[in-house]
Design an enzyme around this catalytic site. Structure first.
Site, PDB file in Angstrom:
ATOM      1  CB  ALA A 175      -0.885  -0.017   1.250  1.00  0.00           C
ATOM      2  CB  SER A 216      -1.741  -2.249  -2.787  1.00  0.00           C
ATOM      3  OG  SER A 216      -2.630  -1.989  -1.724  1.00  0.00           O
ATOM      4  CE1 TYR A 242      -6.524  -6.814   2.338  1.00  0.00           C
ATOM      5  CE2 TYR A 242      -5.902  -4.660   1.517  1.00  0.00           C
ATOM      6  CZ  TYR A 242      -5.592  -5.811   2.194  1.00  0.00           C
ATOM      7  OH  TYR A 242      -4.335  -5.961   2.745  1.00  0.00           O
ATOM      8  CB  THR A 290      -5.360  -9.762   0.468  1.00  0.00           C
ATOM      9  OG1 THR A 290      -4.493  -9.331  -0.580  1.00  0.00           O
ATOM     10  CG2 THR A 290      -4.566  -9.922   1.751  1.00  0.00           C
ATOM     11  CE  LYS A 330       0.198 -10.518  -0.777  1.00  0.00           C
ATOM     12  NZ  LYS A 330      -0.117  -9.895   0.508  1.00  0.00           N
ATOM     13  CG  HIS A 348      -0.429  -9.022   4.986  1.00  0.00           C
ATOM     14  ND1 HIS A 348      -1.668  -9.098   4.398  1.00  0.00           N
ATOM     15  CD2 HIS A 348      -0.093  -7.708   4.935  1.00  0.00           C
ATOM     16  CE1 HIS A 348      -2.060  -7.885   4.024  1.00  0.00           C
ATOM     17  NE2 HIS A 348      -1.115  -7.027   4.332  1.00  0.00           N
ATOM     18  NE  ARG A 389       2.491  -4.512   6.433  1.00  0.00           N
ATOM     19  CZ  ARG A 389       2.999  -3.323   6.756  1.00  0.00           C
ATOM     20  NH1 ARG A 389       4.219  -3.239   7.235  1.00  0.00           N
ATOM     21  NH2 ARG A 389       2.294  -2.225   6.594  1.00  0.00           N
TER      22      ARG A 389
HETATM   23  C1  LIG Z   1       4.205  -1.564   3.749  1.00  0.00           C
HETATM   24  C2  LIG Z   1       3.467  -2.782   3.301  1.00  0.00           C
HETATM   25  C3  LIG Z   1       2.195  -2.657   2.801  1.00  0.00           C
HETATM   26  C4  LIG Z   1       1.501  -3.784   2.375  1.00  0.00           C
HETATM   27  N1  LIG Z   1       0.268  -3.623   1.824  1.00  0.00           N
HETATM   28  C5  LIG Z   1      -0.380  -4.701   1.357  1.00  0.00           C
HETATM   29  C6  LIG Z   1      -1.616  -4.560   0.710  1.00  0.00           C
HETATM   30  O1  LIG Z   1      -2.117  -3.455   0.525  1.00  0.00           O
HETATM   31  N2  LIG Z   1      -2.241  -5.680   0.281  1.00  0.00           N
HETATM   32  C7  LIG Z   1      -1.695  -6.933   0.454  1.00  0.00           C
HETATM   33  O2  LIG Z   1      -2.300  -7.918   0.057  1.00  0.00           O
HETATM   34  N3  LIG Z   1      -0.502  -7.088   1.032  1.00  0.00           N
HETATM   35  C8  LIG Z   1       0.168  -6.018   1.489  1.00  0.00           C
HETATM   36  N4  LIG Z   1       1.383  -6.180   2.065  1.00  0.00           N
HETATM   37  C9  LIG Z   1       1.993  -7.521   2.158  1.00  0.00           C
HETATM   38  C10 LIG Z   1       2.878  -7.810   0.932  1.00  0.00           C
HETATM   39  O3  LIG Z   1       2.095  -7.992  -0.210  1.00  0.00           O
HETATM   40  C11 LIG Z   1       3.715  -9.085   1.123  1.00  0.00           C
HETATM   41  O4  LIG Z   1       2.889 -10.139   1.506  1.00  0.00           O
HETATM   42  C12 LIG Z   1       4.865  -8.940   2.112  1.00  0.00           C
HETATM   43  O5  LIG Z   1       5.390  -7.642   2.126  1.00  0.00           O
HETATM   44  C13 LIG Z   1       5.974  -9.928   1.772  1.00  0.00           C
HETATM   45  O6  LIG Z   1       6.998  -9.891   2.705  1.00  0.00           O
HETATM   46  P1  LIG Z   1       8.385  -9.085   2.504  1.00  0.00           P
HETATM   47  O7  LIG Z   1       8.076  -7.653   2.777  1.00  0.00           O
HETATM   48  O8  LIG Z   1       9.265  -9.706   3.516  1.00  0.00           O
HETATM   49  O9  LIG Z   1       8.864  -9.328   1.090  1.00  0.00           O
HETATM   50  C14 LIG Z   1       2.097  -5.073   2.490  1.00  0.00           C
HETATM   51  C15 LIG Z   1       3.396  -5.186   2.982  1.00  0.00           C
HETATM   52  C16 LIG Z   1       4.080  -4.069   3.390  1.00  0.00           C
HETATM   53  C17 LIG Z   1       5.483  -4.220   3.928  1.00  0.00           C
HETATM   54  O1  LIG Z   2      -0.470  -2.351   5.594  1.00  0.00           O
HETATM   55  C1  LIG Z   2      -0.829  -3.432   5.127  1.00  0.00           C
HETATM   56  O2  LIG Z   2      -0.130  -4.444   5.210  1.00  0.00           O
HETATM   57  C2  LIG Z   2      -2.110  -3.550   4.466  1.00  0.00           C
HETATM   58  O3  LIG Z   2      -2.335  -4.549   3.869  1.00  0.00           O
HETATM   59  C3  LIG Z   2      -3.114  -2.489   4.544  1.00  0.00           C
HETATM   60  C4  LIG Z   2      -4.370  -2.773   5.071  1.00  0.00           C
HETATM   61  C5  LIG Z   2      -5.304  -1.750   5.188  1.00  0.00           C
HETATM   62  C6  LIG Z   2      -5.003  -0.459   4.759  1.00  0.00           C
HETATM   63  C7  LIG Z   2      -3.766  -0.202   4.215  1.00  0.00           C
HETATM   64  C8  LIG Z   2      -2.817  -1.220   4.110  1.00  0.00           C
END
Ligand SMILES: Cc1cc2nc3c(=O)[nH]c(=O)nc-3n(C[C@H](O)[C@H](O)[C@H](O)COP(=O)(O)O)c2cc1C
Ligand SMILES: O=C(O)C(=O)c1ccccc1
Length: 377
Positions: free
Chosen positions: A80, A107, A130, A156, A243, A267, A270
């Site tokens: 994101a 995203s 989402y 996701t 995912k 994720h 996270r």
């Molecule tokens: C800052 C950030 C934002 C993310 N936002 C999303 C998102 O909007 N949608 C989603 O499915 N996964 C999101 N993810 C998860 C990533 O798609 C992914 O699963 C993850 O970053 C993989 O791990 P890595 O950072 O170690 O490569 C986010 C990850 C990070 C670090």
């Molecule tokens: O930050 C994230 O990992 C993410 O997937 C997310 C979820 C909601 C709003 C913005 C980002």
């Protein structure tokens, strides 16, 4: 540092450039960040079994994502709000992926409108979804993604609620101006609980419940297999990838419901802290699926040898999350290109030294497990 030479170098360079709240948002994992740490550590518990004297003068990393050709099996995971890392944000990431000819997943919470991210190239663009209780909002996003040329939808499934990331809570994180969630109209923008209270949308008594909403968590928490996959199928003919699968049980359900792919993912640590590292969950998913759909993995990939290990364990390809954000934060499009190039070069070198000339030659026999994890120097 004159020139970054590995992915960790980009992490340090990006950290020095980004504002603290943005850095913390990108870097953090849920709660104690055990899974975040394990995502990387787990790769180090695998060792390569190299084969020698196999004429490695030509190394071919060509691969594909759902049948769409790619220069190598390394794509960009959806993350994101990329404009916080660099003003060119998702556009820069997209240009880099177009140069590199692989796959980018955009995203839902992009800070660039989805229509402005796709480039007319051979690279593949997938759109991460989402689902909202307000289904017409989701259907509209899907239509727009189809029209813009996205080749798959990535639902996701590990985020019915947003995990609790303590640095964000302490920073009272919100998307800084002038950036916005560009795929949505104004009334859908992320508001912090206090902003909502100030706007009179909630009273003080509802504040506690809303703290988990400070990341714009409007997702539909009622989603189930029997309802949401058929709904998606009826709305779109694009391939559907799930995912956030970590178990054989859910992998089998994905097969049963006719999904086209899975991304084994937690994720990036996270969401639910203390789940397995993605690479540790990969083998049971691959074994359950038995080739009936494509299995990808993300989480903790920082080296070409990590990519090699994921492929040896049966992944069709991998996605990187934070490393791309680090490249972007350090130097925009060029930074993302350099990150991809370093991983690609490292993969090629690992293949040569392990005696694998093509992606197809990477197999489970290329790996063994080791309990000994050397301290990082
Ligand atoms: C800052 C950030 C934002 C993310 N936002 C999303 C998102 O909007 N949608 C989603 O499915 N996964 C999101 N993810 C998860 C990533 O798609 C992914 O699963 C993850 O970053 C993989 O791990 P890595 O950072 O170690 O490569 C986010 C990850 C990070 C670090
Ligand atoms: O930050 C994230 O990992 C993410 O997937 C997310 C979820 C909601 C709003 C913005 C980002």
């Amino acid at each position: 540092m004159t020139q970054p030479a590995c992915i960790d170098d980009f992490e340090h360079l990006a950290k020095a450039r980004l504002p603290k709240a943005a850095w913390d948002y990108y870097a953090s994992g849920a709660n104690d960040m055990e899974t975040l740490q394990d995502n990387c550590e787990a790769f180090r518990r695998y060792r390569v079994r190299p084969r020698v004297l196999r004429d490695v003068s030509r190394i071919d990393t060509a691969s594909d994502f759902l049948g769409f050709p790619a220069s190598c099996p390394i794509g960009i995971a959806p993350s994101a709000m990329q404009c916080m890392a660099h003003p060119d944000g998702e556009r820069a990431t997209s240009q880099a992926v177009a140069q590199f000819q692989s796959c980018m997943i955009l995203s839902t919470y992009s800070t660039t409108p989805l229509e402005e991210v796709v480039k007319p190239t051979n690279a593949s663009y997938w759109f991460q979804l989402y689902l909202y209780q307000n289904r017409p909002v989701s259907a509209d996003l899907i239509r727009r993604a189809e029209r813009a040329g996205y080749r798959a939808l990535v639902l996701t499934v590990d985020t019915p609620q947003v995990g609790r990331r303590l640095p964000d809570a302490r920073n009272v994180f919100k998307l800084p101006k002038p950036w916005r969630l560009a795929n949505f109209p104004k009334e859908f923008q992320i508001l912090t609980a206090s902003e909502r209270a100030a706007a009179g949308r909630v009273n003080q008594g509802e504040m506690d419940e809303l703290t988990n909403e400070s990341l714009g968590n409007r997702s539909d928490t009622t989603l189930t297999w029997v309802e949401c996959i058929p709904w998606l199928r009826q709305v779109t003919s694009l391939p559907i990838i799930l995912k956030g699968i970590l178990t054989q049980e859910d992998a089998l359900l994905a097969v049963k419901h006719g999904c086209d792919g899975i991304i084994v993912s937690n994720h990036g640590g996270r969401q639910l802290d203390s789940v397995s590292a993605s690479i540790d969950a990969l083998p049971e998913v691959v074994a359950a699926v038995k080739g009936r759909l494509e299995v990808y993995v993300d989480g903790g990939i920082r080296r070409g040898s990590d990519v090699f290990k994921a492929l040896a364990l049966g992944a069709k390809g991998v996605f990187i999350g934070r490393p791309a954000l680090w490249g972007l934060g350090y130097n925009g499009q060029q930074g993302v290109e350099e990150v991809l190039k370093i991983l690609h070069d490292e993969l090629r070198l690992t293949m040569a030294l392990a005696g694998c000339r093509s992606i197809a030659e990477i197999n489970p026999g290329c790996l063994c497990k080791s309990k000994f994890v050397p301290a990082k120097l």
